[in-house]
Design a protein around this motif. Structure first.
Motif, PDB file in Angstrom:
ATOM      1  N   UNK A 496       0.824  -1.208   0.000  1.00  9.06           N
ATOM      2  CA  UNK A 496       0.000   0.000   0.000  1.00  9.06           C
ATOM      3  C   UNK A 496       0.861   1.263   0.000  1.00  9.06           C
ATOM      4  N   UNK A 497       1.969   1.242   0.749  1.00  7.18           N
ATOM      5  CA  UNK A 497       2.874   2.397   0.772  1.00  7.18           C
ATOM      6  C   UNK A 497       3.448   2.654  -0.618  1.00  7.18           C
ATOM      7  N   UNK A 498       3.960   1.605  -1.251  1.00  4.03           N
ATOM      8  CA  UNK A 498       4.550   1.751  -2.588  1.00  4.03           C
ATOM      9  C   UNK A 498       3.484   2.171  -3.598  1.00  4.03           C
ATOM     10  N   UNK A 499       2.323   1.584  -3.495  1.00  3.23           N
ATOM     11  CA  UNK A 499       1.220   1.887  -4.414  1.00  3.23           C
ATOM     12  C   UNK A 499       0.811   3.354  -4.322  1.00  3.23           C
ATOM     13  N   UNK A 500       0.668   3.853  -3.099  1.00  7.29           N
ATOM     14  CA  UNK A 500       0.268   5.248  -2.926  1.00  7.29           C
ATOM     15  C   UNK A 500       1.367   6.197  -3.394  1.00  7.29           C
ATOM     16  N   UNK A 501       2.618   5.809  -3.202  1.00  6.46           N
ATOM     17  CA  UNK A 501       3.710   6.644  -3.708  1.00  6.46           C
ATOM     18  C   UNK A 501       3.662   6.736  -5.227  1.00  6.46           C
ATOM     19  N   UNK A 503       1.137   6.320  -7.209  1.00  2.00           N
ATOM     20  CA  UNK A 503      -0.049   7.071  -7.630  1.00  2.00           C
ATOM     21  C   UNK A 503       0.065   8.564  -7.343  1.00  2.00           C
ATOM     22  N   UNK A 504       0.955   8.934  -6.424  1.00  2.00           N
ATOM     23  CA  UNK A 504       1.111  10.351  -6.072  1.00  2.00           C
ATOM     24  C   UNK A 504       1.790  11.142  -7.184  1.00  2.00           C
ATOM     25  N   UNK A 509      10.784   8.565  -3.198  1.00  2.00           N
ATOM     26  CA  UNK A 509      10.021   7.936  -2.122  1.00  2.00           C
ATOM     27  C   UNK A 509      10.300   8.593  -0.779  1.00  2.00           C
ATOM     28  N   UNK A 510      11.566   8.946  -0.537  1.00  4.38           N
ATOM     29  CA  UNK A 510      11.907   9.539   0.758  1.00  4.38           C
ATOM     30  C   UNK A 510      11.125  10.830   0.996  1.00  4.38           C
TER      31      UNK A 510
END
Length: 533
Positions: A496-501, A503-504, A509-510
């Motif tokens: 979910x973290x990677x997915x939302x990044x 999509x942002x 990432x940092x």
């Protein structure tokens, strides 16, 4: 009489009999099979030994098993040493073998009765476990490609050798206040991690001259601090500076509390100015006053892939393995592959991976392709490349959750879910709060803790920490999110973290994590992973 504190007990044990002298006792215990004095067990650390968790022992197995850590100076292992370590793993350690974040290798299920034979074997191939643990100088952290990387600022091989010669089994350094970690590097990518060493030397080119930045007081765990810039020294002054700072720490380090006994705590007590003045007085010269240097972000501190060596006709290959786990067969297979393609040596890295140092150019692609047969990847996915893990509950007495297998499964899951993701992401799975796998300095840190399951029972899980980064003076530790995760939801949470990044649409990432760490909607979205889907 008042009960001894933990610090008082350890200081008494060290004063009554130093750790180096316990070797004779180890041999006696191996021969006699008598019960080991608990205070000698503490001294066993000076030879790289820790008692391990009984989690995997049969109920009727009363054997006292140890983890054994072997020091790999400058991270180096040659083919003969690989074969020796493979045999030790197979015969005495139930085929376990893992690379560590300090460029060492360690085994499990070691019995005292086998230690004399193991010690003789590693000594015969030029290896040692002396000072691999305990209140001593630990393995000196180095860049694994120093001297062969074309972008290297300075070949620190001889300097690291001189430092190791001074530290190695030095009876004057057998009783430091706590563990003590030194690093030296000429790496243009700053892969040694000077920010979290007690003492480090980083090559920096200033006005056409290479100087070494001296950083002091860094650490993780109870001494969670970013190292402070002390000044610069010349290459010829590095060893003297090591000697002075080490003996000042030995003589003045705070010994009343185990949690306040690292070099950083002494600097806190004295203040940096007083500490520097003391060091300069003993050195007999002043450190060169120049501003600190701009450091490479943690995400770009790697050497993966095939690279032309500065030695004509040769290449080096940066390789990733799963969670540092190599095992007996992996060590033997690696030795065979190196020999087949005329390479002789690997060097372990501080991300639990390794570099093949010296493959002839004509064989580099063939060697890299053959390594895939043993699940070693010279062109790893971003997830396999930088997912590290500590020993975990299988073997460590302090851990509350399994980490090694979980790390391998997580990396594999993310590879399948995001096959085209090409940005470096650093992930750490740590079994307890002791920070052995550096969960506070990575993008996504997972630290072992107790978690309430759906029925309200207290079970093993992970606490989520986000946004850590090492980058010199602008370094920052990751922040706790308040989210605690059951292992069965771990993969989906990180997904979910990677997915939302992605999509942002943000670049980095940092930066995304730092921006969203206090975003209630983002944090709540991660909590929702707990809902069955």
């Amino acid at each position: 009489m008042a009960r001894e504190t933990a610090a008082q007990r350890v200081e008494r044990i060290k004063s009554e009999k130093d750790g180096l002298s316990v070797l004779a006792d180890i041999k006696e215990y191996a021969i006699s099979n008598k019960e080991i004095d608990p205070e000698d067990i503490d001294r066993f650390k000076w030879y790289g030994l820790y008692t391990q968790n009984k989690n995997l022992q049969d109920d009727n197995d009363e054997t006292l098993y140890f983890m054994l850590r072997i020091k790999l100076e400058q991270g180096a292992i040659n083919v003969d040493q690989l074969r020796c370590l493979s045999k030790i793993s197979e015969e005495f350690a139930r085929s376990t073998a893992d690379f560590t974040t300090r460029q060492d290798i360690q085994f499990h299920f070691i019995k005292v009765i086998d230690l004399p034979e193991i010690f003789e074997r590693i000594q015969n191939v030029g290896l040692s476990s002396v000072f691999a643990a305990g209140d001593v100088p630990r393995n000196v952290a180095t860049c694994p490609v120093t001297g062969i990387d074309k972008d290297d600022l300075y070949d620190t091989t001889y300097l690291a050798h001189d430092i190791n010669n001074y530290l190695r089994g030095n009876p004057e350094l057998v009783n430091l206040p706590r563990k003590y970690k030194i690093g030296i590097s000429g790496c243009s990518k700053h892969c040694m991690g000077h920010e979290i060493q007690d003492l480090s030397f980083t090559a920096v080119k200033i006005d056409g001259e290479v100087l070494f930045a001296v950083s002091v007081g860094g650490g993780l765990g109870s001494n969670k601090k970013i190292a402070l810039h002390l000044g610069y020294v010349l290459a010829a002054q590095v060893l003297d500076t090591v000697k002075v700072i080490t003996t000042v720490y030995r003589d003045h380090g705070l010994r009343k509390s185990r949690k306040k006994a690292r070099l950083g705590h002494l600097i806190d007590e004295w203040g940096l100015d007083k500490f520097k003045a003391c060091i300069e007085e003993k050195l007999g010269f002043e450190l060169i006053k120049k501003p600190s240097f701009k450091a490479t972000p943690y995400a770009r501190r790697e050497h993966f892939g095939i690279h032309k060596s500065s030695i004509a006709g040769y290449s080096y290959i940066g390789c990733a393995i799963n969670g540092g786990h190599i095992g007996s067969k992996g060590l033997a297979d690696l030795a065979d592959i190196l020999e087949k393609y005329q390479a002789t040596t690997i060097k372990a890295t501080n991300t639990q991976n390794f570099i093949v140092l010296d493959v002839p150019d004509k064989n580099s692609e063939k060697l890299a392709n053959t390594l895939l047969d043993i699940n070693v990847d010279a062109r790893p996915s971003p997830f396999k490349a930088r997912t590290i893990s500590c020993t975990g509950i299988k073997f460590c007495k302090f851990a509350v959750v399994e980490t090694k297998d979980q790390a391998i499964l997580l990396a594999s899951y993310l590879e399948k879910r995001f096959p085209n993701f090409d940005e470096t992401v650093s992930i750490s799975l740590n079994g307890c709060p002791n920070s052995c796998a550096h969960p506070h300095v990575v993008d996504i840190g997972l630290m072992g803790t107790k978690v309430k399951d759906e029925e309200g029972n207290s079970v093993a899980g992970f606490e989520l920490i986000l946004g850590g980064n090492l980058e010199g003076e602008v370094s920052n530790f990751g922040l706790k999110t308040g989210i605690k995760i059951l292992p069965k939801y771990l993969n989906r949470t990180v997904e979910s973290i990677i997915e939302q990044y992605i999509n942002s649409g943000q670049n980095g990432l940092h930066g995304f994590l730092k921006e969203n760490i206090e975003n209630e909607n983002f944090i709540e979205s991660l909590r929702e992973v707990w809902i069955e889907r």
